[in-house]
Design an enzyme around this catalytic site. Structure first.
Site, PDB file in Angstrom:
ATOM      1  N   ASP A  34       0.820  -1.215   0.000  1.00  0.00           N
ATOM      2  CA  ASP A  34       0.000   0.000   0.000  1.00  0.00           C
ATOM      3  C   ASP A  34       0.851   1.260   0.000  1.00  0.00           C
ATOM      4  OD1 ASP A  34      -2.042  -1.683   0.151  1.00  0.00           O
ATOM      5  OD2 ASP A  34      -2.698  -1.154   2.191  1.00  0.00           O
ATOM      6  N   ASP A  38       0.243   4.274  -2.451  1.00  0.00           N
ATOM      7  CA  ASP A  38      -0.185   5.586  -1.959  1.00  0.00           C
ATOM      8  C   ASP A  38       0.760   6.692  -2.422  1.00  0.00           C
ATOM      9  OD1 ASP A  38      -2.300   4.443  -0.749  1.00  0.00           O
ATOM     10  OD2 ASP A  38      -1.394   4.353   1.249  1.00  0.00           O
ATOM     11  N   SER A  83     -33.724 -10.584 -18.399  1.00  0.00           N
ATOM     12  CA  SER A  83     -33.447 -11.426 -17.243  1.00  0.00           C
ATOM     13  C   SER A  83     -33.437 -12.876 -17.720  1.00  0.00           C
ATOM     14  CB  SER A  83     -34.477 -11.193 -16.156  1.00  0.00           C
ATOM     15  OG  SER A  83     -35.744 -11.381 -16.683  1.00  0.00           O
ATOM     16  N   LEU A  84     -33.404 -13.817 -16.808  1.00  0.00           N
ATOM     17  CA  LEU A  84     -33.283 -15.223 -17.184  1.00  0.00           C
ATOM     18  C   LEU A  84     -34.436 -16.026 -16.609  1.00  0.00           C
ATOM     19  CD1 LEU A  84     -29.489 -15.639 -16.352  1.00  0.00           C
ATOM     20  CD2 LEU A  84     -30.479 -15.611 -18.645  1.00  0.00           C
ATOM     21  N   GLU A 113     -21.688 -20.856 -15.822  1.00  0.00           N
ATOM     22  CA  GLU A 113     -21.085 -19.809 -14.995  1.00  0.00           C
ATOM     23  C   GLU A 113     -21.816 -19.755 -13.667  1.00  0.00           C
ATOM     24  OE1 GLU A 113     -21.819 -16.236 -17.198  1.00  0.00           O
ATOM     25  OE2 GLU A 113     -20.968 -17.106 -19.019  1.00  0.00           O
ATOM     26  N   LYS A 115     -23.945 -17.748 -10.866  1.00  0.00           N
ATOM     27  CA  LYS A 115     -24.878 -16.626 -10.906  1.00  0.00           C
ATOM     28  C   LYS A 115     -24.584 -15.753  -9.691  1.00  0.00           C
ATOM     29  CE  LYS A 115     -29.734 -15.645 -11.759  1.00  0.00           C
ATOM     30  NZ  LYS A 115     -30.040 -14.716 -10.678  1.00  0.00           N
ATOM     31  N   ASP A 117     -24.840 -12.805  -7.031  1.00  0.00           N
ATOM     32  CA  ASP A 117     -26.026 -12.199  -6.443  1.00  0.00           C
ATOM     33  C   ASP A 117     -25.719 -10.752  -6.059  1.00  0.00           C
ATOM     34  OD1 ASP A 117     -28.575 -12.086  -5.660  1.00  0.00           O
ATOM     35  OD2 ASP A 117     -28.318 -13.235  -3.803  1.00  0.00           O
ATOM     36  N   ARG A 136     -29.878  -1.601 -14.404  1.00  0.00           N
ATOM     37  CA  ARG A 136     -30.858  -2.312 -15.219  1.00  0.00           C
ATOM     38  C   ARG A 136     -32.150  -1.509 -15.376  1.00  0.00           C
ATOM     39  NH1 ARG A 136     -35.008  -5.989 -14.935  1.00  0.00           N
ATOM     40  NH2 ARG A 136     -34.962  -7.467 -16.639  1.00  0.00           N
ATOM     41  N   GLU A 173     -22.260  -8.034 -12.932  1.00  0.00           N
ATOM     42  CA  GLU A 173     -22.952  -7.918 -11.652  1.00  0.00           C
ATOM     43  C   GLU A 173     -22.038  -7.174 -10.682  1.00  0.00           C
ATOM     44  OE1 GLU A 173     -25.842  -9.246 -12.002  1.00  0.00           O
ATOM     45  OE2 GLU A 173     -26.695  -9.634 -10.000  1.00  0.00           O
ATOM     46  N   TYR A 225     -19.978 -10.628 -17.320  1.00  0.00           N
ATOM     47  CA  TYR A 225     -20.375 -11.941 -17.847  1.00  0.00           C
ATOM     48  C   TYR A 225     -21.080 -11.916 -19.202  1.00  0.00           C
ATOM     49  CZ  TYR A 225     -24.477 -10.378 -15.185  1.00  0.00           C
ATOM     50  OH  TYR A 225     -25.499  -9.641 -14.666  1.00  0.00           O
ATOM     51  N   LYS A 288     -25.407 -20.959 -20.641  1.00  0.00           N
ATOM     52  CA  LYS A 288     -25.607 -20.202 -21.876  1.00  0.00           C
ATOM     53  C   LYS A 288     -25.134 -21.018 -23.073  1.00  0.00           C
ATOM     54  CE  LYS A 288     -24.531 -15.962 -19.413  1.00  0.00           C
ATOM     55  NZ  LYS A 288     -23.527 -14.957 -19.097  1.00  0.00           N
ATOM     56  N   LYS A 312     -31.260 -22.433 -10.033  1.00  0.00           N
ATOM     57  CA  LYS A 312     -31.214 -21.924  -8.657  1.00  0.00           C
ATOM     58  C   LYS A 312     -30.962 -23.064  -7.688  1.00  0.00           C
ATOM     59  CE  LYS A 312     -33.215 -17.684  -8.693  1.00  0.00           C
ATOM     60  NZ  LYS A 312     -32.936 -16.575  -7.875  1.00  0.00           N
ATOM     61  N   CYS A 406     -47.477  -3.175  21.925  1.00  0.00           N
ATOM     62  CA  CYS A 406     -46.194  -2.909  21.274  1.00  0.00           C
ATOM     63  C   CYS A 406     -45.036  -3.089  22.262  1.00  0.00           C
ATOM     64  CB  CYS A 406     -46.179  -1.483  20.719  1.00  0.00           C
ATOM     65  SG  CYS A 406     -44.577  -1.006  20.050  1.00  0.00           S
ATOM     66  N   CYS A 409     -43.386   0.573  22.879  1.00  0.00           N
ATOM     67  CA  CYS A 409     -44.070   1.695  23.515  1.00  0.00           C
ATOM     68  C   CYS A 409     -45.320   1.289  24.288  1.00  0.00           C
ATOM     69  CB  CYS A 409     -44.433   2.743  22.459  1.00  0.00           C
ATOM     70  SG  CYS A 409     -45.788   2.218  21.391  1.00  0.00           S
ATOM     71  N   CYS A 424     -48.187  -1.250  15.185  1.00  0.00           N
ATOM     72  CA  CYS A 424     -48.344  -0.369  16.329  1.00  0.00           C
ATOM     73  C   CYS A 424     -48.866   0.969  15.814  1.00  0.00           C
ATOM     74  CB  CYS A 424     -47.002  -0.198  17.023  1.00  0.00           C
ATOM     75  SG  CYS A 424     -46.990   1.206  18.155  1.00  0.00           S
ATOM     76  N   CYS A 430     -43.663   6.202  19.203  1.00  0.00           N
ATOM     77  CA  CYS A 430     -42.957   4.917  19.260  1.00  0.00           C
ATOM     78  C   CYS A 430     -41.598   5.088  18.579  1.00  0.00           C
ATOM     79  CB  CYS A 430     -43.818   3.863  18.565  1.00  0.00           C
ATOM     80  SG  CYS A 430     -43.120   2.220  18.587  1.00  0.00           S
TER      81      CYS A 430
HETATM   82  S1  IVH Z   1     -26.449 -13.374 -18.183  1.00  0.00           S
HETATM   83  C1  IVH Z   1     -29.245 -12.208 -21.464  1.00  0.00           C
HETATM   84  N1  IVH Z   1     -24.765 -14.331 -16.406  1.00  0.00           N
HETATM   85  O1  IVH Z   1     -28.966 -12.676 -13.074  1.00  0.00           O
HETATM   86  C2  IVH Z   1     -28.500 -12.753 -20.305  1.00  0.00           C
HETATM   87  N2  IVH Z   1     -26.585 -13.036 -15.630  1.00  0.00           N
HETATM   88  O2  IVH Z   1     -31.777 -13.489 -13.483  1.00  0.00           O
HETATM   89  C3  IVH Z   1     -28.206 -11.732 -19.304  1.00  0.00           C
HETATM   90  N3  IVH Z   1     -26.600 -12.669 -13.195  1.00  0.00           N
HETATM   91  O3  IVH Z   1     -30.051  -9.814 -14.807  1.00  0.00           O
HETATM   92  C4  IVH Z   1     -27.740 -12.215 -18.029  1.00  0.00           C
HETATM   93  N4  IVH Z   1     -24.754 -13.804 -12.763  1.00  0.00           N
HETATM   94  O4  IVH Z   1     -28.152  -9.555 -13.100  1.00  0.00           O
HETATM   95  C5  IVH Z   1     -25.891 -13.618 -16.608  1.00  0.00           C
HETATM   96  N5  IVH Z   1     -23.161 -15.207 -14.957  1.00  0.00           N
HETATM   97  C6  IVH Z   1     -24.273 -14.484 -15.164  1.00  0.00           C
HETATM   98  C7  IVH Z   1     -24.970 -13.873 -14.100  1.00  0.00           C
HETATM   99  C8  IVH Z   1     -26.142 -13.156 -14.365  1.00  0.00           C
HETATM  100  C9  IVH Z   1     -25.746 -13.071 -12.247  1.00  0.00           C
HETATM  101  C10 IVH Z   1     -27.821 -11.877 -12.943  1.00  0.00           C
HETATM  102  C11 IVH Z   1     -28.027 -10.713 -13.879  1.00  0.00           C
HETATM  103  C12 IVH Z   1     -29.321 -10.982 -14.579  1.00  0.00           C
HETATM  104  C13 IVH Z   1     -30.006 -11.902 -13.620  1.00  0.00           C
HETATM  105  C14 IVH Z   1     -31.005 -12.763 -14.358  1.00  0.00           C
END
Ligand code: IVH
Length: 667
Positions: A34, A38, A83-84, A113, A115, A117, A136, A173, A225, A288, A312, A406, A409, A424, A430
């Site tokens: 560091d 710095d 989204s997926l 890959e 996912k 969060d 988004r 993400e 990603y 994918k 999931k 409550c 209070c 409450c 409160c």
């Molecule tokens: S691909 C068209 N890859 O999950 C495909 N999404 O439920 C676009 N996410 O909106 C998404 N890890 O925010 C992709 N390895 C990954 C991901 C990912 C997390 C999120 C992303 C997306 C959401 C969909």
């Protein structure tokens, strides 16, 4: 030092610092300490101060974040953010694989890959430099959070190499690493603030902060990603992502090519447990299709691609004894029962507390103190009790009696048949509710008090400097300076922010009052219909219901709010402080036909509110449109105009005018 020397030194410092950033934040293997880092940063900073012409938005010094951002500008996505579809079982993965093979007519490979969060982000790079970062939003348009994203060290401001396309978007993400998350929550708890429920909320909340200096301190990180553009180097997802890693992006090293559904399953099985040793939360995996030609063939659904699915992981469960129950009071007075448990290991952490949701859930599962309960950890950091093992119930066990008063209070709790939670009703007396109300009042969408965020509001309240929102307006600088780490400058900023907020519109103020069920839109509708607080207070519920979007429930709640003496006392004090209790009167009559037949799109900030500009356009016969198209006659460009609207207008040859030009046209 001559300017030329300075320029050369600045260039080499920037390259060196970005290389160290890359090693530290992307590769996780720093080659220096560091101290050296710095020192280089300090030298660069000093040079940029002495030679302001050398300053650049792409300099690593700009990552620290400096100015307070105003409200975020909404920008339309060039490509919608999809989204997926979720899957939960091996059968569904098999089905996805069969579907892909059938539709494409070939055996094709997948990329698996993790996912992550966190919160999705879309980054635009032009000529190798980061130019824009959008959230988004609703998938069609998102908030421009570029200034905040610039503070994230693992996101390159300038790319390495020279084989990247002139322009492309890369998505990923933004997440808060677990260590940063824990540190942040410890700090928040110490300050009397509500801790974030999980790293995802913390990341999303941080990204929307107005002060990027604060964002820079919170240690956000980002995995990329998905890449989009006209001239990408390869025609496969995996190859392009590997290339993106060479340009300096943080791409997950755990991406894997899988030939069929059995290889996909081994990826999923392997990461089911291994993902817990990662430094960030993951809630599943993403599968994918690798080949873009096959992706195009499969196409898209309304909101998700047909060439990818999410998988999931199931929530983990554990069994343990329910020792006792606490009842927590939220900012709206809602009561949440929380279980105190005999400590148990779950998903890598020791769990001692879990949510019981509400009285109905407790009754439904007949949950009792002394029971062995089933605890689950889903996406939330706070696990929940989802059932009881009745076989293990002690013989002397007794059904739970839900409290009727409550815990904070002592007021008698209320339970509406239409709602799951007890609440409450003692809004004004409160403690957790009062603090919540103050935090809401100062928040961005409400009074938007500059210099007073949720944190400062809590600090003022917990130190006894304010007891309600009206107290804000009699605060003195000297009082604020008695607080820890509050200098004169910060105190002045707070006082100025509060004074300025007196000008906030009546609609904002009405929303800020925190009347149950009166959200931003309802507040606006009420202001449109009644124009003044006196008129709203005087109105009977039936009259209130004449306003758009106001039903019985809202009308009753408004009536109840203004029948409460304590609320009226606060309002009278706010009146004395000269806040806006009336709508600005804007003529709605037709003024001219100068804009007749013309379609205008407005973007950015103007000398008056956007609503006022829109009204002006209509008063002169024009029409407001939301997106630029070939039918648009003018794009009215304000300060901080959305770059995508601007670009589209240029592409389509739509005339771009300023506010001054508009005013000239109608004068
Ligand atoms: S691909 C068209 N890859 O999950 C495909 N999404 O439920 C676009 N996410 O909106 C998404 N890890 O925010 C992709 N390895 C990954 C991901 C990912 C997390 C999120 C992303 C997306 C959401 C969909």
């Amino acid at each position: 030092m001559t300017e030329l020397d300075a320029r050369q030194r600045v260039d080499s410092l920037r390259t060196e610092i970005e290389r160290l950033n890359y090693e530290y934040y992307v590769l996780n293997s720093p080659s220096t300490d560091d101290f050296v880092y710095d020192k280089l940063m300090r030298e660069l900073n000093e040079l940029e101060q002495s030679f302001p012409e050398l300053q650049s938005p792409h300099s690593p010094t700009m990552r620290v974040g400096s100015d307070i951002l105003s409200e975020f500008v909404q920008v339309k996505h060039r490509y919608p953010m999809l989204s997926l579809e979720n899957t939960y079982s091996k059968e569904e993965i098999d089905e996805f694989d069969r579907f892909v093979r059938k539709e494409s007519g070939q055996q094709c490979s997948y990329v698996c890959e993790l996912k992550f969060d966190g919160t999705a982000i879309s980054l635009t790079y032009r000529h190798g430099a980061l130019t824009q970062a959008l959230t988004r939003g609703d998938g069609e348009q998102g908030d421009d959070v570029t200034a905040n994203v610039r503070t994230i060290r693992s996101i390159p401001l300038i790319l390495k190499g020279n084989d990247y396309p002139d322009e492309f978007e890369i998505r990923g993400e933004i997440f808060m690493p677990l260590t940063s998350f824990e540190r942040l929550n410890v700090e928040r708890t110490a300050k009397g603030l509500t801790p974030f429920a999980n790293p995802r909320n913390a990341a999303a909340g941080t990204l929307k902060m107005l002060d990027s200096t604060e964002v820079a301190k919170r240690g956000l990180d980002c995995f990329l990603y998905f890449i989009l553009g006209e001239s990408l180097p390869f025609d496969k997802h995996f190859d392009n992502m590997s290339k993106a890693a060479e340009w300096g992006f943080k791409v997950s090293p755990n991406m894997q090519i899988c030939a069929d559904s059995s290889q996909i399953m081994s990826f999923l099985n392997r990461w089911e447990s291994e993902r817990r040793s990662l430094p960030c939360d993951t809630d599943g995996a993403v599968i994918k299709v690798n080949d873009y030609a096959v992706q195009r063939k499969l196409g898209l659904r309304a909101k998700s691609p047909r060439w990818a699915v999410a998988y999931k992981y199931k929530a983990e469960q554990a069994r343990t004894v329910l020792v006792s129950i606490d009842y927590q009071v939220g900012r709206t007075g809602a009561i949440t029962p929380v279980a105190n448990l005999a400590p148990v290991q779950l998903g890598g952490t020791t769990v001692k507390r879990a949510s019981l949701h509400n009285a109905e859930q407790i009754e439904l599962h007949d949950i009792r103190v002394g029971d062995t309960v089933i605890v689950e950890k889903g996406g939330e950091i706070i696990p929940k009790v989802t059932g009881v093992d009745t076989e293990l119930r002690p013989a002397d066990s007794q059904a739970l009696v839900y409290p009727s008063t409550c815990p904070e209070c002592g007021a008698r709790l209320i339970k509406e048949p239409s709602e799951a939670k007890h609440y409450c009703p003692n809004e004004a007396g409160c403690r957790p509710q009062i603090q919540g109300k103050i935090e809401h009042f100062v928040s961005r969408r409400a009074m938007n008090i500059d210099g007073v965020g949720e944190e400062t509001a809590a600090l003022l309240f917990n130190n006894g400097l304010i007891r309600d929102v009206a107290d804000l307006y009699s605060l003195r600088k000297e009082q604020i300076m008695t607080l820890d780490r509050m200098g004169e400058r910060s105190a002045e900023r707070i006082i100025d922010g509060i004074a300025q907020s007196k000008q906030a519109s009546f609609a904002r103020l009405l929303y800020a009052l925190g009347i149950r069920y009166v959200g931003e839109t309802t507040a606006k509708k009420l202001v449109e219909a009644f124009h003044s607080l006196d008129a709203i207070i005087a109105a009977q519920p039936e009259e209130l219901m004449q306003a758009d979007e106001v039903g019985q429930r809202i009308a009753d709640s408004i009536k109840a709010h203004f029948s409460d003496e304590a609320n009226l006392r606060i309002i009278n004090r706010l009146r004395e402080a000269e806040l806006q209790f009336e709508a600005e009167t804007l003529p709605t009559s037709k003024l001219s036909d100068r804009l007749a037949g013309l379609s205008v799109v407005i973007s950015g900030n103007f000398s008056v509110s956007r609503d006022e500009i829109k009204q002006l356009i209509e008063q002169h016969g024009g029409r407001n449109a939301s997106g630029v198209s070939s039918k648009t006659d003018y794009l009215l460009a304000g300060d901080k105009i959305g770059p995508s609207k601007l670009q589209k207008a240029k592409q389509l040859g739509v005339k771009i005018i300023t506010e001054a030009q508009l005013r000239e046209m109608i004068s």
